[in-house]
Write an enzyme that holds these catalytic residues in place. Sequence first.
Site, PDB file in Angstrom:
ATOM      1  N   GLU A 114      -8.705  -1.320  -2.440  1.00  8.61           N
ATOM      2  CA  GLU A 114      -8.961   0.113  -2.614  1.00  8.61           C
ATOM      3  C   GLU A 114     -10.284   0.522  -1.971  1.00  8.61           C
ATOM      4  O   GLU A 114     -10.377   1.585  -1.361  1.00  8.61           O
ATOM      5  CB  GLU A 114      -8.939   0.493  -4.103  1.00  8.61           C
ATOM      6  CG  GLU A 114      -7.604   0.249  -4.798  1.00  8.61           C
ATOM      7  CD  GLU A 114      -6.404   0.845  -4.071  1.00  8.61           C
ATOM      8  OE1 GLU A 114      -6.556   1.867  -3.369  1.00  8.61           O
ATOM      9  OE2 GLU A 114      -5.311   0.270  -4.194  1.00  8.61           O
ATOM     10  N   CYS A 170       0.852  -1.190   0.000  1.00  9.94           N
ATOM     11  CA  CYS A 170       0.000   0.000   0.000  1.00  9.94           C
ATOM     12  C   CYS A 170       0.884   1.234   0.000  1.00  9.94           C
ATOM     13  O   CYS A 170       1.862   1.295   0.747  1.00  9.94           O
ATOM     14  CB  CYS A 170      -0.903  -0.019   1.238  1.00  9.94           C
ATOM     15  SG  CYS A 170      -2.055   1.358   1.321  1.00  9.94           S
TER      16      CYS A 170
HETATM   17 NI    NI Z   1      -3.685   0.907  -0.124  1.00  8.17          NI
END
Ligand code: NI
Length: 182
Positions: free
Chosen positions: A158, A115
């Site tokens: 997401e 991420c």
């Molecule tokens: Ni992320």
Amino acid sequence: MASDKNERMTRILPIAHMDEPILKQRASPVDLGVEYNAIKQLIDDMQTTLYHQEARVGLAAPQVFVSKRVVIFRIPQKIHPRYATEAHQEIPLTALINPTITPLSAIKVDGYEACISIPGFIGVVPRYQSIEYSYQDLNGDFHTMQAHGFHARIIQHECDHLNGILYPDKIEDMTTFISEKK
Ligand code: NI
């Protein structure tokens, strides 16, 4: 500096990292009738920001300090080897506004995730193998897609950002949460 009204300016946005409160909040729905111009600019800027990050495939608005239900993603032809265990199809950059997810079965599969908000780490996260997702595009049109494997994983990762969830929250075996080897 000369300006050209026809040339839209985009910029690389600052990234919210793991301890930022905005990453723990539920993002607000977008009303395109009111927010079209701001959301269009946001998506352009998010695209520029994502392309600035090498080998990254998705970005959610809260990660750039905007608590709105907007995510962008892409699946390039060449993906990072950590994801290459799953077959994938190339998908050009796509913006999802007000996305929703429905699992198509209860089956989950493990896979590595990273991420942009948690630089330097990766971890194994169980995700639904197959999902259906719906969203609006910038014109306000609704779309429904099915996704499997890596595609489904990206969408789930997401969209979790829109609900204040980061991938370590969903790691079941914390020994898989490790530093990323370049
Ligand atoms: Ni992320």
